[in-house]
Design a protein around this motif. Structure first.
Motif, PDB file in Angstrom:
ATOM      1  N   PRO A  77      -5.672   4.852  -6.153  1.00 20.54           N
ATOM      2  CA  PRO A  77      -5.356   3.422  -6.312  1.00 20.54           C
ATOM      3  C   PRO A  77      -5.127   2.723  -4.973  1.00 20.54           C
ATOM      4  N   ARG A  78      -4.630   3.468  -3.989  1.00 22.53           N
ATOM      5  CA  ARG A  78      -4.418   2.880  -2.666  1.00 22.53           C
ATOM      6  C   ARG A  78      -5.752   2.471  -2.044  1.00 22.53           C
ATOM      7  N   ILE A  79      -6.751   3.331  -2.176  1.00 19.72           N
ATOM      8  CA  ILE A  79      -8.078   3.030  -1.628  1.00 19.72           C
ATOM      9  C   ILE A  79      -8.678   1.818  -2.339  1.00 19.72           C
ATOM     10  N   GLY A  80      -8.511   1.751  -3.657  1.00 19.46           N
ATOM     11  CA  GLY A  80      -8.991   0.593  -4.405  1.00 19.46           C
ATOM     12  C   GLY A  80      -8.306  -0.688  -3.978  1.00 19.46           C
ATOM     13  N   ALA A  81      -7.008  -0.606  -3.727  1.00 18.12           N
ATOM     14  CA  ALA A  81      -6.260  -1.782  -3.288  1.00 18.12           C
ATOM     15  C   ALA A  81      -6.702  -2.218  -1.890  1.00 18.12           C
TER      16      ALA A  81
ATOM     17  N   LEU B   5       0.823  -1.212   0.000  1.00 20.84           N
ATOM     18  CA  LEU B   5       0.000   0.000   0.000  1.00 20.84           C
ATOM     19  C   LEU B   5       0.857   1.262   0.000  1.00 20.84           C
ATOM     20  N   GLY B   6       2.032   1.181   0.619  1.00 25.75           N
ATOM     21  CA  GLY B   6       2.941   2.318   0.626  1.00 25.75           C
ATOM     22  C   GLY B   6       3.576   2.595  -0.724  1.00 25.75           C
ATOM     23  N   SER B   7       3.508   1.628  -1.627  1.00 23.87           N
ATOM     24  CA  SER B   7       4.111   1.818  -2.948  1.00 23.87           C
ATOM     25  C   SER B   7       3.260   2.709  -3.858  1.00 23.87           C
TER      26      SER B   7
END
Length: 157
Positions: A81-85, A73-75
């Protein structure tokens, strides 16, 4: 069940590889059962597969630790996209909890517990304060000098 969403052999092979490769058919079945539209399920499955490839380089076929998830998630450089992941990984954790190691925060002993306990005991014995008043003093209530001796009334401002 992945065949319902994807038809190319190369894509199916990629989806079924990685740390969560063995669970991808279960995940596809989950999205079908819950009633996700085909396009939405494909997006979620692709996100989970991308994470699965990432996790395979970090932990192989071992259970996935929270550090690997945090690193993935830090990447991401932006929030969308972080929220989607995060959303996709929540589905993966729900469907295949045995593949994840959920770290329970360890409770450390408070280094100041002994000092606070002895101070609370002092407030009870010497100052004659009741438990709620002691709690207020310990949590930042008025200074002890404002409390005055136990028998005298509290000075007014």
């Amino acid at each position: 069940m992945l065949d319902f969403y994807f038809s190319y052999r190369g894509v199916l092979k990629r989806l079924r590889s990685g740390a969560l490769g063995g669970e991808m058919d279960r995940l596809a079945e989950h999205f079908f059962t819950v009633g996700y539209k085909r396009a939405s399920a494909k997006i979620y499955l692709s996100r989970i597969a991308r994470f699965s490839q990432f996790a395979a380089t970090r932990c192989g076929l071992m259970p996935i630790h929270q550090d690997v998830i945090d690193s993935y998630l830090g990447s991401f450089t932006t929030d969308t996209p972080r929220i989607g992941a995060v959303s996709a990984l929540a589905h993966a954790r729900r469907v295949a909890p045995e593949r994840f190691i959920i770290s329970v925060p360890s409770e450390r002993a408070d280094p100041d517990a002994l000092l606070l306990a002895s101070f609370s005991d002092y407030l009870r014995r010497v100052r004659g304060l009741e438990p709620k008043t002691r709690e207020g003093v310990l949590l930042g209530g008025p200074p002890l000098s404002e409390l005055g001796p136990p028998s005298s009334p509290r000075p007014r401002p």
